[in-house]
Design a protein around this motif. Sequence first.
Motif, PDB file in Angstrom:
ATOM      1  N   GLY A  11       4.704   5.749  -4.731  1.00 32.08           N
ATOM      2  CA  GLY A  11       5.301   5.605  -6.050  1.00 32.08           C
ATOM      3  C   GLY A  11       6.263   4.452  -6.213  1.00 32.08           C
ATOM      4  N   GLY A  12       6.366   3.572  -5.236  1.00 30.20           N
ATOM      5  CA  GLY A  12       7.238   2.413  -5.369  1.00 30.20           C
ATOM      6  C   GLY A  12       8.235   2.298  -4.233  1.00 30.20           C
ATOM      7  N   ARG A  13       8.757   1.107  -4.063  1.00 32.77           N
ATOM      8  CA  ARG A  13       9.671   0.812  -2.956  1.00 32.77           C
ATOM      9  C   ARG A  13      10.948   1.638  -3.023  1.00 32.77           C
ATOM     10  NH1 ARG A  13       8.756  -3.898   0.035  1.00 32.77           N
ATOM     11  NH2 ARG A  13       6.708  -3.409  -0.797  1.00 32.77           N
ATOM     12  N   GLY A  14      11.337   2.054  -4.178  1.00 34.08           N
ATOM     13  CA  GLY A  14      12.545   2.856  -4.306  1.00 34.08           C
ATOM     14  C   GLY A  14      12.417   4.269  -3.767  1.00 34.08           C
ATOM     15  N   PHE A  15      11.200   4.671  -3.413  1.00 30.42           N
ATOM     16  CA  PHE A  15      10.974   6.041  -2.960  1.00 30.42           C
ATOM     17  C   PHE A  15      10.712   6.176  -1.465  1.00 30.42           C
ATOM     18  CE2 PHE A  15       9.750   6.188  -7.472  1.00 30.42           C
ATOM     19  CZ  PHE A  15      10.653   7.149  -7.890  1.00 30.42           C
ATOM     20  N   TRP A  16      10.764   5.074  -0.725  1.00 31.33           N
ATOM     21  CA  TRP A  16      10.563   5.169   0.723  1.00 31.33           C
ATOM     22  C   TRP A  16      11.385   4.105   1.441  1.00 31.33           C
ATOM     23  CZ3 TRP A  16       8.431   1.250   3.721  1.00 31.33           C
ATOM     24  CH2 TRP A  16       7.753   0.237   3.052  1.00 31.33           C
ATOM     25  N   GLY A  27       8.219  14.107   5.093  1.00 31.10           N
ATOM     26  CA  GLY A  27       9.170  14.469   4.037  1.00 31.10           C
ATOM     27  C   GLY A  27       9.073  13.536   2.846  1.00 31.10           C
ATOM     28  N   THR A  28       8.911  12.252   3.112  1.00 33.55           N
ATOM     29  CA  THR A  28       8.771  11.267   2.034  1.00 33.55           C
ATOM     30  C   THR A  28       7.509  11.531   1.224  1.00 33.55           C
ATOM     31  OG1 THR A  28       9.977   9.611   3.317  1.00 33.55           O
ATOM     32  CG2 THR A  28       8.580   8.797   1.544  1.00 33.55           C
ATOM     33  N   TYR A  29       6.413  11.845   1.911  1.00 40.67           N
ATOM     34  CA  TYR A  29       5.167  12.101   1.196  1.00 40.67           C
ATOM     35  C   TYR A  29       5.222  13.413   0.413  1.00 40.67           C
ATOM     36  CZ  TYR A  29       0.356  12.178  -0.129  1.00 40.67           C
ATOM     37  OH  TYR A  29      -0.784  12.210  -0.890  1.00 40.67           O
ATOM     38  N   ARG A  30       5.832  14.424   0.989  1.00 44.55           N
ATOM     39  CA  ARG A  30       5.996  15.697   0.262  1.00 44.55           C
ATOM     40  C   ARG A  30       6.798  15.467  -1.016  1.00 44.55           C
ATOM     41  NH1 ARG A  30       5.446  20.745   2.773  1.00 44.55           N
ATOM     42  NH2 ARG A  30       7.291  21.437   1.672  1.00 44.55           N
ATOM     43  N   ASP A  31       7.855  14.664  -0.936  1.00 46.05           N
ATOM     44  CA  ASP A  31       8.643  14.338  -2.126  1.00 46.05           C
ATOM     45  C   ASP A  31       7.784  13.655  -3.185  1.00 46.05           C
ATOM     46  OD1 ASP A  31      10.858  15.408  -0.858  1.00 46.05           O
ATOM     47  OD2 ASP A  31      11.735  13.439  -0.357  1.00 46.05           O
ATOM     48  N   ALA A  32       6.884  12.769  -2.744  1.00 48.57           N
ATOM     49  CA  ALA A  32       5.999  12.082  -3.684  1.00 48.57           C
ATOM     50  C   ALA A  32       5.066  13.076  -4.374  1.00 48.57           C
ATOM     51  CB  ALA A  32       5.194  11.000  -2.962  1.00 48.57           C
ATOM     52  N   LEU A  65       0.826  -1.196   0.000  1.00 48.81           N
ATOM     53  CA  LEU A  65       0.000   0.000   0.000  1.00 48.81           C
ATOM     54  C   LEU A  65       0.866   1.254   0.000  1.00 48.81           C
ATOM     55  CD1 LEU A  65      -2.792   1.274   0.088  1.00 48.81           C
ATOM     56  CD2 LEU A  65      -2.734   1.029   2.573  1.00 48.81           C
ATOM     57  N   LEU A  66       1.943   1.236   0.773  1.00 49.34           N
ATOM     58  CA  LEU A  66       2.862   2.380   0.763  1.00 49.34           C
ATOM     59  C   LEU A  66       3.497   2.548  -0.608  1.00 49.34           C
ATOM     60  CD1 LEU A  66       4.651   2.142   4.219  1.00 49.34           C
ATOM     61  CD2 LEU A  66       2.888   3.746   3.503  1.00 49.34           C
ATOM     62  N   ASP A  67       3.806   1.434  -1.271  1.00 46.77           N
ATOM     63  CA  ASP A  67       4.348   1.523  -2.635  1.00 46.77           C
ATOM     64  C   ASP A  67       3.377   2.252  -3.560  1.00 46.77           C
ATOM     65  OD1 ASP A  67       6.579   0.104  -1.868  1.00 46.77           O
ATOM     66  OD2 ASP A  67       5.913  -1.788  -2.736  1.00 46.77           O
TER      67      ASP A  67
END
Length: 105
Positions: free
Chosen positions: A53-58, A76-81, A47-49
């Motif tokens: 946007g995918g495992r490479g982004f978190w 921060g991770t979500y803002r980047d997404a 679900l987080l993927d």
Amino acid sequence: MGIFNSWGSVNVPLEVMVRIARNRTSEVIKTFGPNWFSRREELNADLLDTVLGGRGFWTPAADEARSDERWRAWLGTYRDALIRAGFGYPVQLSVVDAPLPTVPQ
């Protein structure tokens, strides 16, 4: 405009956010509790993927000692997404439980 609240629509796929962001006049309001991401990093990584946007982004934030530090890492991770999705100005707002100021009569 999209409004997604924490009572069932936090898990909006990033690809949907991309479609919304393509319209430059679009806005999105998304609410979620501070532990939404942390509760899913071990229980539902797929679900987080989808949301990020995918495992490479978190990466799991479990290494952070305090819960507020984990929250900042996920934020921060979500803002980047959102920026990757095409939103140029992600803004964070916090809702706090505080008494309303009294107004002199």
